[in-house]
Design a protein around this motif. Structure first.
Motif, PDB file in Angstrom:
ATOM      1  N   GLY A   1       0.815  -1.208   0.000  1.00  0.00           N
ATOM      2  CA  GLY A   1       0.000   0.000   0.000  1.00  0.00           C
ATOM      3  C   GLY A   1       0.850   1.261   0.000  1.00  0.00           C
ATOM      4  O   GLY A   1       2.071   1.224  -0.185  1.00  0.00           O
ATOM      5  N   LEU A   2       0.193   2.375   0.255  1.00  0.00           N
ATOM      6  CA  LEU A   2       0.862   3.674   0.238  1.00  0.00           C
ATOM      7  C   LEU A   2       1.903   3.820   1.345  1.00  0.00           C
ATOM      8  O   LEU A   2       2.731   4.725   1.294  1.00  0.00           O
ATOM      9  N   GLU A   3       1.876   2.907   2.339  1.00  0.00           N
ATOM     10  CA  GLU A   3       2.895   2.973   3.395  1.00  0.00           C
ATOM     11  C   GLU A   3       4.297   2.835   2.833  1.00  0.00           C
ATOM     12  O   GLU A   3       5.277   3.282   3.438  1.00  0.00           O
ATOM     13  N   ILE A   4       4.402   2.248   1.667  1.00  0.00           N
ATOM     14  CA  ILE A   4       5.716   2.061   1.056  1.00  0.00           C
ATOM     15  C   ILE A   4       6.363   3.407   0.733  1.00  0.00           C
ATOM     16  O   ILE A   4       7.595   3.519   0.667  1.00  0.00           O
ATOM     17  N   LEU A   5       5.536   4.441   0.559  1.00  0.00           N
ATOM     18  CA  LEU A   5       6.078   5.766   0.279  1.00  0.00           C
ATOM     19  C   LEU A   5       6.857   6.320   1.465  1.00  0.00           C
ATOM     20  O   LEU A   5       7.772   7.122   1.289  1.00  0.00           O
ATOM     21  N   PHE A   6       6.509   5.895   2.695  1.00  0.00           N
ATOM     22  CA  PHE A   6       7.305   6.296   3.856  1.00  0.00           C
ATOM     23  C   PHE A   6       8.733   5.775   3.714  1.00  0.00           C
ATOM     24  O   PHE A   6       9.696   6.468   4.024  1.00  0.00           O
ATOM     25  N   LEU A   7       8.872   4.537   3.260  1.00  0.00           N
ATOM     26  CA  LEU A   7      10.200   3.952   3.101  1.00  0.00           C
ATOM     27  C   LEU A   7      10.990   4.608   1.977  1.00  0.00           C
ATOM     28  O   LEU A   7      12.219   4.633   2.011  1.00  0.00           O
TER      29      LEU A   7
END
Length: 194
Positions: free
Chosen positions: A111-117
């Motif tokens: 999901g969009l949480e990958i953008l944090f990484l």
């Protein structure tokens, strides 16, 4: 896209060398970092590919990650360490994370949480344009280096074709939380300084 990204990265590096690099020789360490930049540029081509070759992308990411340990060692061994070299290495790490995150996002298994990484470093840089205190130098930190390794390793593990789909959300969220906590620690330290 890969050629343009590499040309842009090499151009910024050249400017940094001309302005900030204290040695007469470029050194093998910076040469290895430039090779890593080329690998990241090649990986960037997979962002737009409809079905990137999983094992090829994974292998290239592994090589780019493995070379990260070599550049600093070579610079120290040859006596050509510099603030520029350390910064060049860090920015290629950040670019690698951003490219890997975009590949994973386009794949649709995370999901969009990958953008944090992939983009926390760039969010920090943008915030520093508005808060002078965030532009201050940070002391060297084993925590920061360790979490950077965890960040890139998690992204590469998520790219691995053998990683089960059920493991992807906890792996991406776990690494993202660690990374955000690390940035929060640094931001708190920077803002707390007089």
């Amino acid at each position: 896209m890969p050629i343009a990204l590499f040309a842009f990265t090499a151009g910024i590096a050249l400017r940094g060398i001309l302005v900030h690099y204290p040695h007469r020789a470029l050194g093998m360490g910076n040469g290895v970092t430039l090779i890593r930049a080329a690998l990241v540029a090649v990986l960037a081509g997979a962002v737009m590919a409809p079905h990137p070759a999983g094992w090829v992308v994974f292998a290239l990411a592994c090589v780019a990650f493995a070379l990260d340990g070599l550049d600093g060692w070579l610079a120290r061994r040859s006596g050509l360490t510099s603030a520029f070299g350390a910064r060049f290495d860090m920015e290629i790490d950040a670019l690698l994370a951003a490219v890997l995150a975009l590949i994973l996002l386009s794949d649709g298994h995370v999901g969009l949480e990958i953008l944090f990484l992939g983009f926390t470093r760039y969010a920090f840089v943008i915030a520093s344009l508005f808060l002078d205190r965030l532009r201050r130098p940070l002391p060297d930190s084993l925590r920061r280096k360790t979490i950077c390794v965890i960040q890139i390793a998690a992204l590469i593990a998520l790219l691995c074709p053998l990683t089960p789909l059920w493991l992807m959300p906890p792996l991406s969220w776990g690494a993202a939380v660690l990374l955000l906590c690390s940035f929060a620690t640094d931001i708190r330290w920077l803002l707390g300084r007089p």
